[in-house]
Motif scaffolding. Structure first.
Motif, PDB file in Angstrom:
ATOM      1  N   PRO A  39      -7.618  80.889  24.326  1.00 53.20           N
ATOM      2  CA  PRO A  39      -7.078  79.513  24.419  1.00 53.20           C
ATOM      3  C   PRO A  39      -6.819  78.880  23.063  1.00 53.20           C
ATOM      4  CG  PRO A  39      -9.423  79.532  24.912  1.00 53.20           C
ATOM      5  CD  PRO A  39      -8.997  80.972  24.818  1.00 53.20           C
ATOM      6  N   ASP A  40      -7.429  79.437  22.009  1.00 52.51           N
ATOM      7  CA  ASP A  40      -7.221  78.883  20.667  1.00 52.51           C
ATOM      8  C   ASP A  40      -6.072  79.562  19.930  1.00 52.51           C
ATOM      9  OD1 ASP A  40      -9.342  77.074  20.899  1.00 52.51           O
ATOM     10  OD2 ASP A  40     -10.799  78.626  20.360  1.00 52.51           O
ATOM     11  N   GLU A  41      -5.432  80.527  20.578  1.00 52.42           N
ATOM     12  CA  GLU A  41      -4.304  81.232  19.963  1.00 52.42           C
ATOM     13  C   GLU A  41      -3.170  80.242  19.723  1.00 52.42           C
ATOM     14  OE1 GLU A  41      -2.121  84.495  18.511  1.00 52.42           O
ATOM     15  OE2 GLU A  41      -4.180  84.556  19.262  1.00 52.42           O
ATOM     16  N   ARG A  42      -2.719  80.144  18.491  1.00 47.88           N
ATOM     17  CA  ARG A  42      -1.617  79.232  18.218  1.00 47.88           C
ATOM     18  C   ARG A  42      -0.309  79.849  18.702  1.00 47.88           C
ATOM     19  NH1 ARG A  42       1.452  80.275  13.558  1.00 47.88           N
ATOM     20  NH2 ARG A  42       0.758  82.093  12.366  1.00 47.88           N
ATOM     21  N   THR A  43       0.667  79.001  18.956  1.00 47.01           N
ATOM     22  CA  THR A  43       1.984  79.469  19.382  1.00 47.01           C
ATOM     23  C   THR A  43       2.784  79.861  18.147  1.00 47.01           C
ATOM     24  OG1 THR A  43       1.876  77.959  21.261  1.00 47.01           O
ATOM     25  CG2 THR A  43       4.041  78.848  20.680  1.00 47.01           C
ATOM     26  N   TRP A  44       3.329  81.069  18.142  1.00 50.66           N
ATOM     27  CA  TRP A  44       4.089  81.519  16.979  1.00 50.66           C
ATOM     28  C   TRP A  44       5.094  82.576  17.394  1.00 50.66           C
ATOM     29  CZ3 TRP A  44       3.288  86.655  15.109  1.00 50.66           C
ATOM     30  CH2 TRP A  44       2.229  87.343  15.709  1.00 50.66           C
ATOM     31  N   ALA A  45       6.111  82.732  16.576  1.00 52.26           N
ATOM     32  CA  ALA A  45       7.191  83.685  16.855  1.00 52.26           C
ATOM     33  C   ALA A  45       7.132  84.845  15.870  1.00 52.26           C
ATOM     34  CB  ALA A  45       8.544  82.994  16.773  1.00 52.26           C
ATOM     35  N   ALA A  46       7.426  86.021  16.371  1.00 54.67           N
ATOM     36  CA  ALA A  46       7.562  87.215  15.526  1.00 54.67           C
ATOM     37  C   ALA A  46       8.967  87.771  15.742  1.00 54.67           C
ATOM     38  CB  ALA A  46       6.513  88.258  15.883  1.00 54.67           C
ATOM     39  N   HIS A  47       9.484  88.445  14.746  1.00 61.55           N
ATOM     40  CA  HIS A  47      10.869  88.907  14.782  1.00 61.55           C
ATOM     41  C   HIS A  47      10.935  90.403  14.473  1.00 61.55           C
ATOM     42  CE1 HIS A  47      11.608  84.586  14.564  1.00 61.55           C
ATOM     43  NE2 HIS A  47      10.854  84.572  13.478  1.00 61.55           N
ATOM     44  N   TYR A  48      11.677  91.115  15.303  1.00 60.07           N
ATOM     45  CA  TYR A  48      11.854  92.556  15.132  1.00 60.07           C
ATOM     46  C   TYR A  48      13.347  92.883  15.213  1.00 60.07           C
ATOM     47  CZ  TYR A  48       6.873  92.327  16.168  1.00 60.07           C
ATOM     48  OH  TYR A  48       5.541  91.990  16.150  1.00 60.07           O
ATOM     49  N   ASP A  49      13.689  94.131  14.934  1.00 63.67           N
ATOM     50  CA  ASP A  49      15.102  94.509  14.929  1.00 63.67           C
ATOM     51  C   ASP A  49      15.746  94.377  16.303  1.00 63.67           C
ATOM     52  OD1 ASP A  49      14.953  95.070  12.245  1.00 63.67           O
ATOM     53  OD2 ASP A  49      14.666  97.233  12.521  1.00 63.67           O
ATOM     54  N   ASP A  50      14.950  94.560  17.364  1.00 65.47           N
ATOM     55  CA  ASP A  50      15.525  94.586  18.708  1.00 65.47           C
ATOM     56  C   ASP A  50      15.064  93.442  19.607  1.00 65.47           C
ATOM     57  OD1 ASP A  50      12.908  95.430  18.862  1.00 65.47           O
ATOM     58  OD2 ASP A  50      13.294  97.003  20.349  1.00 65.47           O
ATOM     59  N   ARG A  51      14.210  92.525  19.086  1.00 67.37           N
ATOM     60  CA  ARG A  51      13.694  91.461  19.949  1.00 67.37           C
ATOM     61  C   ARG A  51      12.986  90.407  19.101  1.00 67.37           C
ATOM     62  NH1 ARG A  51      10.063  95.356  19.435  1.00 67.37           N
ATOM     63  NH2 ARG A  51       7.821  94.930  19.506  1.00 67.37           N
ATOM     64  N   HIS A  52      12.809  89.248  19.714  1.00 69.50           N
ATOM     65  CA  HIS A  52      11.872  88.243  19.218  1.00 69.50           C
ATOM     66  C   HIS A  52      10.667  88.239  20.155  1.00 69.50           C
ATOM     67  CE1 HIS A  52      15.000  86.539  16.626  1.00 69.50           C
ATOM     68  NE2 HIS A  52      15.804  86.473  17.673  1.00 69.50           N
ATOM     69  N   VAL A  53       9.521  87.853  19.643  1.00 69.20           N
ATOM     70  CA  VAL A  53       8.317  87.739  20.467  1.00 69.20           C
ATOM     71  C   VAL A  53       7.747  86.343  20.309  1.00 69.20           C
ATOM     72  CG1 VAL A  53       5.985  88.581  20.935  1.00 69.20           C
ATOM     73  CG2 VAL A  53       7.785  90.200  20.297  1.00 69.20           C
ATOM     74  N   LEU A  54       7.567  85.666  21.433  1.00 67.51           N
ATOM     75  CA  LEU A  54       6.924  84.360  21.451  1.00 67.51           C
ATOM     76  C   LEU A  54       5.493  84.570  21.917  1.00 67.51           C
ATOM     77  CD1 LEU A  54       8.367  81.104  23.110  1.00 67.51           C
ATOM     78  CD2 LEU A  54       5.951  81.562  22.796  1.00 67.51           C
ATOM     79  N   ASN A  55       4.545  84.363  21.019  1.00 66.23           N
ATOM     80  CA  ASN A  55       3.127  84.504  21.335  1.00 66.23           C
ATOM     81  C   ASN A  55       2.558  83.138  21.684  1.00 66.23           C
ATOM     82  OD1 ASN A  55       2.354  87.445  20.363  1.00 66.23           O
ATOM     83  ND2 ASN A  55       3.737  86.587  18.813  1.00 66.23           N
ATOM     84  N   ILE A  56       1.912  83.037  22.850  1.00 69.76           N
ATOM     85  CA  ILE A  56       1.379  81.750  23.299  1.00 69.76           C
ATOM     86  C   ILE A  56       0.197  82.010  24.216  1.00 69.76           C
ATOM     87  CG2 ILE A  56       3.000  81.659  25.243  1.00 69.76           C
ATOM     88  CD1 ILE A  56       3.090  78.597  24.883  1.00 69.76           C
ATOM     89  N   SER A  57      -0.813  81.159  24.148  1.00 72.17           N
ATOM     90  CA  SER A  57      -1.960  81.309  25.043  1.00 72.17           C
ATOM     91  C   SER A  57      -1.575  80.853  26.448  1.00 72.17           C
ATOM     92  CB  SER A  57      -3.148  80.492  24.541  1.00 72.17           C
ATOM     93  OG  SER A  57      -2.901  79.107  24.691  1.00 72.17           O
ATOM     94  N   ARG A  58      -2.269  81.383  27.431  1.00 68.71           N
ATOM     95  CA  ARG A  58      -2.012  80.946  28.809  1.00 68.71           C
ATOM     96  C   ARG A  58      -2.326  79.465  28.971  1.00 68.71           C
ATOM     97  NH1 ARG A  58      -3.511  86.275  29.559  1.00 68.71           N
ATOM     98  NH2 ARG A  58      -1.979  87.469  30.759  1.00 68.71           N
TER      99      ARG A  58
END
Length: 251
Positions: A39-58
């Motif tokens: 639950p303490d995971e901050r929301t952040w984006a990662a970038h790759y050659d074939d996709r973006h990843v949105l990391n977010i806690s439930r």
């Protein structure tokens, strides 16, 4: 715009954010939403050659701010695809240029990264606020700053010098306040009697060594269109202002 939510959890906030985002913008790469248990995971984006990843806690994905958080991260992804200087400039390079020959506390060094992130957020939120209202964002800024200003030590460091903002790091709290007010003014989100001004004033009073007005001006007046050299110089100047020093960056 292709969104793929990975793992059990809500999907509607991300689809709603996508619909708002697509009224004026689009992404070339798919977005994988990674729902995390912490639950303490901050929301952040990662970038790759074939996709973006949105990391977010439930927990964040189920909050009232979920759609706005997703929209903000989509804006970061758009800036990344645009090769915008704020999202391609190496912070490490800027620190090398700005701090060469200086001895800097570890905490202040980490604050310099936060200043660079604030500038990234300014440019991301230029997109965010072009596709939706800013009421929730303003409320978030206000509540975050209010929490910092209320975070006083139980005992003043010296009699008569009780801090008015976050006890651990009043200097970066003042910079954070300058960022919040600058973003609000940049997009005409506040009237002059808004509570955010009082909160920012309290934070600034607690860190008189910080050029609060200078940081607010830097954040608010970041050029809507900028190039690599100009952006680098602005970030170098902000870093030197925070840790002390002056001069021009190497091009």
């Amino acid at each position: 715009m292709d969104i793929r939510v990975q793992g059990p959890g809500p999907t509607s906030p991300f689809l709603s954010a996508r619909d708002r985002f697509e009224t004026e913008h689009d992404l070339s790469l798919p977005v994988h939403v990674q729902l995390r248990d912490d639950p303490d995971e901050r929301t952040w984006a990662a970038h790759y050659d074939d996709r973006h990843v949105l990391n977010i806690s439930r927990q964040a994905a189920s909050s009232a701010m979920a759609s706005e958080l997703a929209l903000h991260e989509f804006a970061h992804m758009a800036r990344h695809e645009q090769d915008h200087p704020s999202h391609t400039q190496s912070t490490e390079e800027v620190l090398y240029l700005a701090l060469a020959g200086k001895s800097v506390e570890r905490r202040k060094l980490s604050h310099c990264y936060q200043i660079a992130n604030h500038m990234k957020d300014i440019y991301a939120d230029d997109i965010t606020l072009s596709v939706g209202p800013g009421e929730k964002l303003l409320s978030f800024l206000e509540s975050s700053l209010a929490a910092a200003v209320a975070d006083r030590p139980e005992t003043p460091p010296r009699p008569g010098l009780e801090r008015l903002s976050a006890s651990a790091d009043p200097e970066i709290t003042a910079v954070n306040a300058a960022f919040a007010l600058a973003l609000a003014e940049r997009h005409d989100l506040v009237d002059r009697d808004h509570r955010l001004y009082d909160l920012a004033h309290a934070a600034a009073m607690d860190a008189p060594e910080i050029d609060f007005e200078g940081f607010k001006r830097r954040f608010r007046e970041l050029g809507r269109e900028t190039d690599v050299s100009t952006y680098r110089q602005v970030l170098v100047d902000a870093t030197r202002s925070y840790v002390g020093g002056d001069g021009l960056a190497a091009d």
